[in-house]
Design an enzyme around this catalytic site. Structure first.
Site, PDB file in Angstrom:
ATOM      1  N   CYS A 246       0.834  -1.210   0.000  1.00  0.00           N
ATOM      2  CA  CYS A 246       0.000   0.000   0.000  1.00  0.00           C
ATOM      3  C   CYS A 246       0.869   1.261   0.000  1.00  0.00           C
ATOM      4  O   CYS A 246       1.585   1.528   0.961  1.00  0.00           O
ATOM      5  CB  CYS A 246      -0.919  -0.046   1.228  1.00  0.00           C
ATOM      6  SG  CYS A 246      -1.797   1.481   1.558  1.00  0.00           S
TER       7      CYS A 246
ATOM      8  N   CYS B 194       0.110   3.722   2.827  1.00  0.00           N
ATOM      9  CA  CYS B 194       0.612   3.153   4.092  1.00  0.00           C
ATOM     10  C   CYS B 194       2.106   3.424   4.236  1.00  0.00           C
ATOM     11  O   CYS B 194       2.585   3.753   5.326  1.00  0.00           O
ATOM     12  CB  CYS B 194       0.367   1.647   4.146  1.00  0.00           C
ATOM     13  SG  CYS B 194      -1.366   1.176   4.115  1.00  0.00           S
TER      14      CYS B 194
END
Length: 156
Positions: A81, A84
């Site tokens: 991600c 993230c």
């Protein structure tokens, strides 16, 4: 070989009883704390200066129980991600600046699907702030440091 649980981080360690009897004090393989001696009462259970890795098995201890004594910000993330990965250094900075006032924890949703499902994490990053064993705030999406710090400070 005996198994000794670390009083500081809860890790299980193999201990050579003969070496321990000979005066060689064993240390935890995860956090380096001395084994066999109880953790000092004034010392926190976790090193709050860096994020704590949370698993399905450790969620209750590392987040729910820890939040009884200090706020815990739980980051639900995944390696693949992009947002993230953008939030990760911010959380590292917040942990380094915590001075024991709060704990930053990280849950990899790919490695720990049971907890991610129980928390109803549908998009990542999703951050939770826990206090007293309960989630008190949910933050979805990447946020700048000042926003995360302000949301966390509201629960100190």
């Amino acid at each position: 070989m005996a198994i000794s649980v670390c009083g500081r981080c809860g890790a299980k360690n193999r201990v050579d009883e003969r070496a321990a009897a000979a005066g060689k004090l064993p240390v935890c393989g995860r956090c380096g704390a001395k084994l066999g001696a109880p953790a000092p009462a004034a010392e926190p259970l976790f090193d709050t200066s860096r994020p704590v890795k949370v698993t399905d098995q450790s969620f209750e201890r590392d987040v729910l129980e820890a939040s009884n004594s200090l706020p815990v910000m739980l980051d639900c993330w995944a390696e693949w991600c992009g947002p993230c990965r953008m939030v990760a250094p911010v959380l590292d900075q917040l942990a380094a600046e915590s001075a024991g006032r709060y704990l930053i924890a990280k849950l990899d949703v790919d490695e720990n699907p049971r907890t991610a499902a129980a928390l109803r994490v549908n998009s990542i990053p999703t951050l939770f702030i826990y206090r007293g064993g309960q989630p008190v705030e949910r933050i979805v999406g990447a946020q700048p440091k000042h926003v995360l710090a302000a949301r966390l400070s509201a629960h100190l």
